[in-house]
Write a protein that holds these residues in place. Structure first.
Motif, PDB file in Angstrom:
ATOM      1  N   VAL A  72      57.146  25.946  66.942  1.00  0.00           N
ATOM      2  CA  VAL A  72      57.922  26.213  65.684  1.00  0.00           C
ATOM      3  C   VAL A  72      57.464  25.660  64.478  1.00  0.00           C
ATOM      4  CG1 VAL A  72      59.839  26.629  67.053  1.00  0.00           C
ATOM      5  CG2 VAL A  72      59.585  24.352  66.160  1.00  0.00           C
ATOM      6  N   PRO A  73      57.729  26.346  63.272  1.00  0.00           N
ATOM      7  CA  PRO A  73      57.105  25.690  61.822  1.00  0.00           C
ATOM      8  C   PRO A  73      57.700  24.257  61.738  1.00  0.00           C
ATOM      9  CG  PRO A  73      57.745  28.113  61.926  1.00  0.00           C
ATOM     10  CD  PRO A  73      58.158  27.675  63.192  1.00  0.00           C
ATOM     11  N   ASN A  74      57.039  23.321  61.358  1.00  0.00           N
ATOM     12  CA  ASN A  74      57.476  22.200  60.970  1.00  0.00           C
ATOM     13  C   ASN A  74      56.397  21.524  59.648  1.00  0.00           C
ATOM     14  OD1 ASN A  74      58.287  19.454  60.549  1.00  0.00           O
ATOM     15  ND2 ASN A  74      57.523  18.720  62.824  1.00  0.00           N
ATOM     16  N   PRO A  75      57.111  21.535  58.374  1.00  0.00           N
ATOM     17  CA  PRO A  75      56.456  21.319  57.499  1.00  0.00           C
ATOM     18  C   PRO A  75      55.802  19.860  57.420  1.00  0.00           C
ATOM     19  CG  PRO A  75      58.463  21.520  56.709  1.00  0.00           C
ATOM     20  CD  PRO A  75      58.416  22.159  58.071  1.00  0.00           C
ATOM     21  N   LYS A  76      56.629  18.743  58.204  1.00  0.00           N
ATOM     22  CA  LYS A  76      56.148  17.287  58.382  1.00  0.00           C
ATOM     23  C   LYS A  76      54.965  17.286  59.265  1.00  0.00           C
ATOM     24  CE  LYS A  76      60.894  15.873  57.227  1.00  0.00           C
ATOM     25  NZ  LYS A  76      61.953  15.341  57.517  1.00  0.00           N
ATOM     26  N   SER A  77      54.814  18.139  59.722  1.00  0.00           N
ATOM     27  CA  SER A  77      53.567  17.914  61.104  1.00  0.00           C
ATOM     28  C   SER A  77      52.243  18.271  60.284  1.00  0.00           C
ATOM     29  CB  SER A  77      53.873  18.767  62.145  1.00  0.00           C
ATOM     30  OG  SER A  77      52.858  18.962  62.911  1.00  0.00           O
ATOM     31  N   ARG A  78      51.133  17.506  60.981  1.00  0.00           N
ATOM     32  CA  ARG A  78      49.821  17.758  60.406  1.00  0.00           C
ATOM     33  C   ARG A  78      49.148  19.072  60.683  1.00  0.00           C
ATOM     34  NH1 ARG A  78      45.427  14.467  63.991  1.00  0.00           N
ATOM     35  NH2 ARG A  78      46.753  12.735  63.093  1.00  0.00           N
ATOM     36  N   SER A  79      49.900  19.757  61.621  1.00  0.00           N
ATOM     37  CA  SER A  79      49.356  21.226  61.656  1.00  0.00           C
ATOM     38  C   SER A  79      50.291  22.395  60.950  1.00  0.00           C
ATOM     39  CB  SER A  79      49.169  21.657  63.333  1.00  0.00           C
ATOM     40  OG  SER A  79      50.384  21.654  63.825  1.00  0.00           O
ATOM     41  N   GLY A  80      51.340  21.682  60.646  1.00  0.00           N
ATOM     42  CA  GLY A  80      52.291  22.825  60.221  1.00  0.00           C
ATOM     43  C   GLY A  80      53.386  23.070  61.233  1.00  0.00           C
ATOM     44  N   TYR A  81      53.210  22.734  62.442  1.00  0.00           N
ATOM     45  CA  TYR A  81      54.069  23.242  63.644  1.00  0.00           C
ATOM     46  C   TYR A  81      54.387  22.144  64.475  1.00  0.00           C
ATOM     47  CZ  TYR A  81      52.864  28.212  62.341  1.00  0.00           C
ATOM     48  OH  TYR A  81      52.664  29.311  61.789  1.00  0.00           O
ATOM     49  N   SER A  82      55.420  22.105  65.357  1.00  0.00           N
ATOM     50  CA  SER A  82      55.615  21.253  66.272  1.00  0.00           C
ATOM     51  C   SER A  82      55.724  22.003  67.743  1.00  0.00           C
ATOM     52  CB  SER A  82      57.081  20.690  66.091  1.00  0.00           C
ATOM     53  OG  SER A  82      57.034  19.669  65.324  1.00  0.00           O
ATOM     54  N   GLN A  83      55.115  21.520  68.693  1.00  0.00           N
ATOM     55  CA  GLN A  83      54.969  22.042  69.868  1.00  0.00           C
ATOM     56  C   GLN A  83      55.807  21.545  70.917  1.00  0.00           C
ATOM     57  OE1 GLN A  83      51.129  22.663  71.712  1.00  0.00           O
ATOM     58  NE2 GLN A  83      51.821  24.288  72.927  1.00  0.00           N
ATOM     59  N   ILE A  84      56.970  22.088  71.377  1.00  0.00           N
ATOM     60  CA  ILE A  84      57.937  21.400  72.364  1.00  0.00           C
ATOM     61  C   ILE A  84      57.749  21.789  73.640  1.00  0.00           C
ATOM     62  CG2 ILE A  84      60.447  21.234  72.555  1.00  0.00           C
ATOM     63  CD1 ILE A  84      59.301  22.378  69.027  1.00  0.00           C
ATOM     64  N   ASP A  85      57.591  21.163  74.456  1.00  0.00           N
ATOM     65  CA  ASP A  85      57.438  21.501  75.931  1.00  0.00           C
ATOM     66  C   ASP A  85      58.483  22.327  76.600  1.00  0.00           C
ATOM     67  OD1 ASP A  85      55.090  20.120  76.061  1.00  0.00           O
ATOM     68  OD2 ASP A  85      55.965  18.181  76.784  1.00  0.00           O
ATOM     69  N   HIS A  86      59.817  22.055  76.420  1.00  0.00           N
ATOM     70  CA  HIS A  86      60.918  22.802  76.959  1.00  0.00           C
ATOM     71  C   HIS A  86      62.179  22.533  76.070  1.00  0.00           C
ATOM     72  CE1 HIS A  86      58.255  22.959  80.623  1.00  0.00           C
ATOM     73  NE2 HIS A  86      58.086  21.737  80.570  1.00  0.00           N
ATOM     74  N   VAL A 145      66.521  23.184  76.595  1.00  0.00           N
ATOM     75  CA  VAL A 145      67.552  23.641  77.517  1.00  0.00           C
ATOM     76  C   VAL A 145      68.785  23.836  76.700  1.00  0.00           C
ATOM     77  CG1 VAL A 145      68.940  23.256  79.610  1.00  0.00           C
ATOM     78  CG2 VAL A 145      66.466  22.742  79.513  1.00  0.00           C
ATOM     79  N   ILE A 146      69.479  25.054  76.431  1.00  0.00           N
ATOM     80  CA  ILE A 146      70.498  25.239  75.877  1.00  0.00           C
ATOM     81  C   ILE A 146      71.790  25.325  76.774  1.00  0.00           C
ATOM     82  CG2 ILE A 146      71.833  26.727  74.043  1.00  0.00           C
ATOM     83  CD1 ILE A 146      68.808  27.982  73.595  1.00  0.00           C
ATOM     84  N   GLY A 147      72.670  24.321  76.599  1.00  0.00           N
ATOM     85  CA  GLY A 147      73.871  24.324  77.680  1.00  0.00           C
ATOM     86  C   GLY A 147      75.199  24.379  76.674  1.00  0.00           C
ATOM     87  N   PRO A 148      76.162  24.373  77.373  1.00  0.00           N
ATOM     88  CA  PRO A 148      77.573  24.682  77.107  1.00  0.00           C
ATOM     89  C   PRO A 148      77.920  23.229  76.213  1.00  0.00           C
ATOM     90  CG  PRO A 148      77.795  24.142  79.432  1.00  0.00           C
ATOM     91  CD  PRO A 148      76.175  24.504  79.028  1.00  0.00           C
ATOM     92  N   ARG A 149      77.385  22.172  76.378  1.00  0.00           N
ATOM     93  CA  ARG A 149      77.895  21.172  75.659  1.00  0.00           C
ATOM     94  C   ARG A 149      76.682  20.486  74.560  1.00  0.00           C
ATOM     95  NH1 ARG A 149      83.363  20.448  76.199  1.00  0.00           N
ATOM     96  NH2 ARG A 149      83.728  21.582  78.141  1.00  0.00           N
ATOM     97  N   GLY A 150      75.384  20.836  74.788  1.00  0.00           N
ATOM     98  CA  GLY A 150      74.532  20.514  73.995  1.00  0.00           C
ATOM     99  C   GLY A 150      72.952  21.231  74.184  1.00  0.00           C
ATOM    100  N   ILE A 151      72.069  20.739  73.472  1.00  0.00           N
ATOM    101  CA  ILE A 151      70.793  21.216  73.583  1.00  0.00           C
ATOM    102  C   ILE A 151      70.064  20.066  73.819  1.00  0.00           C
ATOM    103  CG2 ILE A 151      68.735  22.168  72.257  1.00  0.00           C
ATOM    104  CD1 ILE A 151      70.460  23.384  70.252  1.00  0.00           C
ATOM    105  N   PHE A 152      69.136  20.222  75.026  1.00  0.00           N
ATOM    106  CA  PHE A 152      68.086  19.363  75.572  1.00  0.00           C
ATOM    107  C   PHE A 152      66.844  19.570  75.198  1.00  0.00           C
ATOM    108  CE2 PHE A 152      71.873  19.561  78.148  1.00  0.00           C
ATOM    109  CZ  PHE A 152      72.261  18.380  78.388  1.00  0.00           C
ATOM    110  N   VAL A 153      66.165  18.652  74.408  1.00  0.00           N
ATOM    111  CA  VAL A 153      64.796  19.032  74.102  1.00  0.00           C
ATOM    112  C   VAL A 153      63.767  18.013  74.797  1.00  0.00           C
ATOM    113  CG1 VAL A 153      63.257  18.826  71.901  1.00  0.00           C
ATOM    114  CG2 VAL A 153      65.581  19.337  71.630  1.00  0.00           C
ATOM    115  N   ILE A 154      62.893  18.511  75.527  1.00  0.00           N
ATOM    116  CA  ILE A 154      62.173  17.895  76.593  1.00  0.00           C
ATOM    117  C   ILE A 154      60.617  17.722  76.505  1.00  0.00           C
ATOM    118  CG2 ILE A 154      61.878  17.729  79.243  1.00  0.00           C
ATOM    119  CD1 ILE A 154      64.341  19.629  79.176  1.00  0.00           C
ATOM    120  N   GLU A 155      60.273  16.493  76.311  1.00  0.00           N
ATOM    121  CA  GLU A 155      58.812  16.148  76.386  1.00  0.00           C
ATOM    122  C   GLU A 155      58.439  15.619  77.618  1.00  0.00           C
ATOM    123  OE1 GLU A 155      55.028  14.511  74.231  1.00  0.00           O
ATOM    124  OE2 GLU A 155      56.641  15.971  73.629  1.00  0.00           O
ATOM    125  N   THR A 156      57.322  16.290  78.333  1.00  0.00           N
ATOM    126  CA  THR A 156      56.816  15.984  79.579  1.00  0.00           C
ATOM    127  C   THR A 156      55.596  15.207  79.511  1.00  0.00           C
ATOM    128  OG1 THR A 156      55.636  18.063  79.876  1.00  0.00           O
ATOM    129  CG2 THR A 156      57.973  17.769  80.916  1.00  0.00           C
TER     130      THR A 156
END
Length: 247
Positions: free
Chosen positions: A81-95, A97-108
């Motif tokens: 996804v675009p991220n102007p603060k990143s060196r490449s202009g993007y951020s790569q997120i491994d996984h 998960v969108i749930g009924p109580r929150g969003i889990f952003v996962i790095e493996t």
């Protein structure tokens, strides 16, 4: 007499896992693929070929684990996804998960050996098998969490939980605060991932019961992040080249 003999061949019912049982039916598991690994036992055979190798079941991938979550959860893998603060202009997120109580952003992290030591606020962590220090993965992952947050549209108030996973072939000896579901920044083993997501969801339900997101909300967030995801091969290749050495 015949009925007594027949009863000996009936299997006993298995006890259900208390977490997964309450989460609804899981998809049927397919046979685990196997890999060849060197046997640690000394073979009595003189052959130096087949006797030196054994077949060992492969561990499921993180994506495979996440797809065993109940149906109300939506899973996105390998987001760029675009991220102007990143060196490449993007951020790569491994996984994600969108749930009924929150969003889990996962790095493996695929570290396969050593003991990982570090504090939540320490910039650098150590690995017992390496002389090179590891930049605190939670601090690094905050940029990914912020990148996801930037693309949530009208859902920016939704709770975001940062998760960093390591394989169970290494040992996690970090700040205990990030090993419990009370925290919104978690460091766990990969085999704990699904259970931790479910337990964190239960914790949020108990603490803030009013923050329940319905199916249409989860689908809307899924669509927003899917639309932000860059699938163009050239852009992805350029990002990987520019991001070398960061992770």
């Amino acid at each position: 007499m015949f009925k007594k003999i027949l009863s000996l061949f009936k299997t006993q019912p298995e006890l259900a896992n208390p977490i997964t049982a309450s989460a609804g039916a899981m998809p049927a598991a397919s046979p685990a693929p196997a890999r060849l690994v060197r046997s640690r036992r000394k073979s009595k055979s003189k052959s130096k070929h087949e006797s030196d190798w054994i077949r060992e079941p492969e561990e499921p991938s993180t994506a495979d684990r996440l797809y065993s979550l109940p149906g109300q959860y939506k899973v996105l893998n390998d987001l760029l996804v675009p991220n102007p603060k990143s060196r490449s202009g993007y951020s790569q997120i491994d996984h994600v998960v969108i749930g009924p109580r929150g969003i889990f952003v996962i790095e493996t992290r695929n570290l396969t050996t050593g003991e990982i030591r570090g504090g939540r606020r320490e910039a650098n962590w150590t690995v017992s098998t390496s002389r090179i220090k590891m930049y605190n993965p939670l601090m690094q992952h905050r940029g990914h969490v912020e990148a996801v947050h930037a693309h949530l549209g009208d859902y920016k108030r939704m709770r975001l939980i940062s998760m960093v996973t390591f394989t169970n072939r290494c040992r996690i000896s970090v700040d205990p605060a990030v090993r419990y579901v009370n925290s919104d920044e978690l460091v766990i083993y990969d085999h704990e991932l699904v259970e931790t997501i479910l337990r964190k969801t239960e914790k949020l339900e108990a603490d803030v019961p009013e923050t329940l997101y319905k199916e249409q909300d989860i689908q809307a967030i899924y669509s927003l992040l899917s639309a932000a995801n860059c699938t163009e091969p050239q852009t992805r290749a350029e990002h990987i080249e520019k991001a070398k050495g960061i992770k």
